[in-house]
Design an enzyme around this catalytic site. Structure first.
Site, PDB file in Angstrom:
ATOM      1  N   HIS A 295       0.818  -1.221   0.000  1.00 53.20           N
ATOM      2  CA  HIS A 295       0.000   0.000   0.000  1.00 53.20           C
ATOM      3  C   HIS A 295       0.849   1.267   0.000  1.00 53.20           C
ATOM      4  CE1 HIS A 295      -4.056  -1.770   0.661  1.00 53.20           C
ATOM      5  NE2 HIS A 295      -3.298  -2.802   0.959  1.00 53.20           N
TER       6      HIS A 295
ATOM      7  N   ASP B 236       3.581   9.383  -0.823  1.00 53.25           N
ATOM      8  CA  ASP B 236       2.402   8.623  -0.399  1.00 53.25           C
ATOM      9  C   ASP B 236       2.150   7.543  -1.439  1.00 53.25           C
ATOM     10  OD1 ASP B 236       0.158   8.047   1.153  1.00 53.25           O
ATOM     11  OD2 ASP B 236      -0.472  10.144   1.254  1.00 53.25           O
TER      12      ASP B 236
HETATM   13  P1  ADQ Z   1      -2.884   6.066   4.842  1.00 52.64           P
HETATM   14  O1  ADQ Z   1      -1.460   6.496   4.964  1.00 52.64           O
HETATM   15  O2  ADQ Z   1      -3.617   5.919   6.108  1.00 52.64           O
HETATM   16  O3  ADQ Z   1      -3.016   4.726   3.973  1.00 52.64           O
HETATM   17  P2  ADQ Z   1      -4.827   7.472   2.987  1.00 52.64           P
HETATM   18  O4  ADQ Z   1      -4.774   6.782   1.677  1.00 52.64           O
HETATM   19  O5  ADQ Z   1      -4.983   8.934   2.858  1.00 52.64           O
HETATM   20  O6  ADQ Z   1      -3.557   7.240   3.903  1.00 52.64           O
HETATM   21  O7  ADQ Z   1      -6.061   6.877   3.768  1.00 52.64           O
HETATM   22  C1  ADQ Z   1      -6.467   7.437   4.976  1.00 52.64           C
HETATM   23  C2  ADQ Z   1      -7.924   7.072   5.245  1.00 52.64           C
HETATM   24  O8  ADQ Z   1      -8.202   7.415   6.590  1.00 52.64           O
HETATM   25  C3  ADQ Z   1      -8.887   7.838   4.354  1.00 52.64           C
HETATM   26  O9  ADQ Z   1      -9.950   7.006   3.993  1.00 52.64           O
HETATM   27  C4  ADQ Z   1      -9.377   8.963   5.262  1.00 52.64           C
HETATM   28  O10 ADQ Z   1     -10.690   9.398   5.028  1.00 52.64           O
HETATM   29  C5  ADQ Z   1      -9.268   8.330   6.643  1.00 52.64           C
HETATM   30  N1  ADQ Z   1      -8.989   9.392   7.624  1.00 52.64           N
HETATM   31  C6  ADQ Z   1      -7.957  10.240   7.661  1.00 52.64           C
HETATM   32  N2  ADQ Z   1      -8.103  11.122   8.679  1.00 52.64           N
HETATM   33  C7  ADQ Z   1      -9.244  10.829   9.274  1.00 52.64           C
HETATM   34  C8  ADQ Z   1      -9.972  11.380  10.395  1.00 52.64           C
HETATM   35  N3  ADQ Z   1      -9.557  12.436  11.089  1.00 52.64           N
HETATM   36  N4  ADQ Z   1     -11.113  10.772  10.734  1.00 52.64           N
HETATM   37  C9  ADQ Z   1     -11.580   9.734  10.038  1.00 52.64           C
HETATM   38  N5  ADQ Z   1     -10.967   9.180   8.989  1.00 52.64           N
HETATM   39  C10 ADQ Z   1      -9.815   9.721   8.617  1.00 52.64           C
HETATM   40  C11 ADQ Z   1      -2.103   3.824   3.332  1.00 52.64           C
HETATM   41  C12 ADQ Z   1      -1.073   4.444   2.385  1.00 52.64           C
HETATM   42  C13 ADQ Z   1      -1.759   5.291   1.341  1.00 52.64           C
HETATM   43  C14 ADQ Z   1      -2.785   4.448   0.579  1.00 52.64           C
HETATM   44  C15 ADQ Z   1      -3.694   3.715   1.548  1.00 52.64           C
HETATM   45  C16 ADQ Z   1      -4.586   2.713   0.816  1.00 52.64           C
HETATM   46  O11 ADQ Z   1      -0.150   5.242   3.129  1.00 52.64           O
HETATM   47  O12 ADQ Z   1      -0.827   5.841   0.414  1.00 52.64           O
HETATM   48  O13 ADQ Z   1      -3.569   5.290  -0.253  1.00 52.64           O
HETATM   49  O14 ADQ Z   1      -2.945   2.983   2.516  1.00 52.64           O
HETATM   50  O15 ADQ Z   1      -3.841   1.846   0.017  1.00 52.64           O
END
Ligand code: ADQ
Length: 464
Positions: free
Chosen positions: A155, A362
């Site tokens: 991921h 990311d």
């Molecule tokens: P993350 O690094 O966690 O994931 P991201 O892809 O942005 O990053 O996903 C975060 C998720 O958490 C999103 O669905 C978002 O809505 C949720 N989230 C963030 N802040 C929040 C809050 N305050 N309250 C509720 N929900 C919140 C890892 C990798 C990424 C990759 C994903 C999926 O680092 O690059 O996109 O996995 O493969």
């Protein structure tokens, strides 16, 4: 019956009705049919973990979890996975802390996973393992005698050979990736970096997307993850009735909202984003009293030093910005370290004029896709997106910025805040088409099809 077995560090066991599902559970929802098994860590640390997994059945899916001891947790999760692999694969070699003891802990937990899971596998199962916590698992399952299709999805980003060389055990890990039939990455750049590492560091033969090492063949390809765009978009429309969204919308009194939503992680570029906002307010006094930046960033991994340091730095920067620019009836930066329900998030994105997604690096970044899915067609907000997020490979119609350059982010925020409606609509339509095409459903279906084919190919290539 042939089963799909998903393996990930944390297992999203459905809890109370109405509890919202995390990103991976949403991405794999179509695979969660009766008969599927999901295996991983329970999230519990106990003094004497049982080797037998605990089983929970929900809607025909079996969730099997094992506990870890505190020592396991420190070596495997805090030490190697998040203290060495996470910084390295996000290009932060200076933050990498490598120790043999932590690496041994990482291997030992993977071995425990393989032992407990291997005992439950049937010959015609298909296993799909997820993320950097579980790289050696495939080899260990092979050692337990499992011969069925084995897939792995990373991921987070991958790094080129010049950077991977810094990790003393990189060769072992890259060889471990090659025990899978199929390895998926978020972008073609990450897949290519991986194939380069296999070729240059291990002398593997690379032909197109195929890697041949020690008589085995593995396909390394790009399979970008997405969101359930239809459902997220529906939630965003319904969220106008959400109390928090209503309160926030009411408090804006005509001011524009810029929003950032991230786990509090040093890869997300948060200090640079705060500096960019200060730069915007300095360069463009016309935005004073006309804009709010709402940054929601729940704390994460606070056992790791760097995350605690980041929190103090953000507290300090937020205080400085508000101290410097606030007026008695205007607080320019609203900053919360709480998680928000998905419905509320969807509604907040929808009322925002600008989405600020500026990670330094990311894998994909699902927030960028959620922001787009939540917008209205008539009056859409504008996405400011880091060129180093995997999402930027597809989402070219966003305002693409270098996240290390606060001035450039400030310029893009200004452009977004002043963009004429026709241009906003045009950019939004192009982005929306992509977000609704490369969905979570398309991702899991594509991976599973490719895994079936890769297994056949790897058997044929071994026989050739
Ligand atoms: P993350 O690094 O966690 O994931 P991201 O892809 O942005 O990053 O996903 C975060 C998720 O958490 C999103 O669905 C978002 O809505 C949720 N989230 C963030 N802040 C929040 C809050 N305050 N309250 C509720 N929900 C919140 C890892 C990798 C990424 C990759 C994903 C999926 O680092 O690059 O996109 O996995 O493969």
């Amino acid at each position: 019956m042939a089963r799909v077995v998903i393996v990930s560090n944390r297992v999203p066991i459905p809890k109370a009705r109405g509890a919202s599902a995390g990103g991976l559970a949403v991405a794999l929802r179509d695979l969660l049919k009766p008969g599927t098994m999901w295996f991983g860590w329970s999230g519990r640390q106990v003094s004497e973990p049982s080797p037998q997994p605990a089983l929970v059945e929900a809607r025909g899916v079996t969730y099997a979890t094992i506990d870890l001891s505190s020592e396991d947790y420190r070596g495997f999760y805090v030490g190697f996975a998040n203290g060495a692999l996470w910084p390295l694969l996000h290009f932060r070699i200076g933050l990498m802390r490598f120790g043999r003891k932590e690496y041994d802990g990482y291997l030992s937990v993977n071995r425990r996973f393989a032992g407990a899971l291997g005992a439950m596998l049937q010959p015609d199962d298909t296993v799909w393992a997820h993320d950097y916590h579980l790289i050696p698992l495939g080899r260990m399952l092979r050692d337990c005698g499992f011969q069925g299709p084995l897939g792995f999805f990373l991921h987070i980003p991958f790094a080129p050979p010049s950077m991977m060389e810094a990790l003393p055990v990189a060769r072992e890990l890259i060889a471990d990736f090659c025990a899978y039939d199929l390895v998926g990455f978020q972008t073609e750049e990450h897949a290519r970096d991986f194939r380069d590492c296999a070729q240059r560091m291990l002398g593997a033969t690379v032909q197109g997307e195929w890697i041949r090492l020690n008589g085995r063949s593995t396909r390394a390809f790009a399979c970008p993850i997405g969101i359930d765009a239809e459902a997220f978009s529906r939630d965003a429309v319904r969220a106008v009735n959400d109390k928090v969204v209503q309160r926030l919308a009411g408090s804006l009194t005509g001011r524009a909202l810029a929003i950032g939503v991230d786990r509090m992680d040093y890869s997300k570029g948060l200090p640079q984003r705060f500096e960019a906002y200060a730069c915007l307010l300095e360069k463009h006094p016309e935005h004073h009293r006309r804009v709010h930046l709402l940054q929601i960033c729940p704390r994460s991994r606070e056992e790791v030093d760097e995350y605690r340091k980041l929190r103090s730095e953000l507290d300090r920067l937020a205080g400085r910005i508000n101290g410097r620019f606030s007026e008695f009836d205007w607080t320019p930066l609203r900053y919360s370290t709480r998680a928000a329900p998905r419905m509320t998030l969807a509604g907040l994105y929808r009322i925002a004029r600008v989405g600020v997604v500026t990670p330094l690096r990311d894998g994909m970044n699902l927030v960028a896709k959620e922001f787009v899915a939540a917008q209205s067609d008539e009056d859409p907000g504008v996405l400011v997106l880091s060129r180093f997020a995997g999402a930027a490979h597809e989402m070219r119609e966003a305002l693409i910025v270098n996240p290390f350059d606060p001035d450039a982010i400030a310029d893009a925020m200004h452009q977004a805040l002043t963009m004429p409606t026709p241009e906003r609509r045009e950019r939004h339509q192009a982005l929306k088409e992509k977000v609704f095409r490369t969905t979570a459903q398309a991702y899991s279906q594509r991976f599973m099809e490719a895994l079936g084919q890769a297994k056949i190919q790897s058997v044929l290539r071994a026989a050739a």
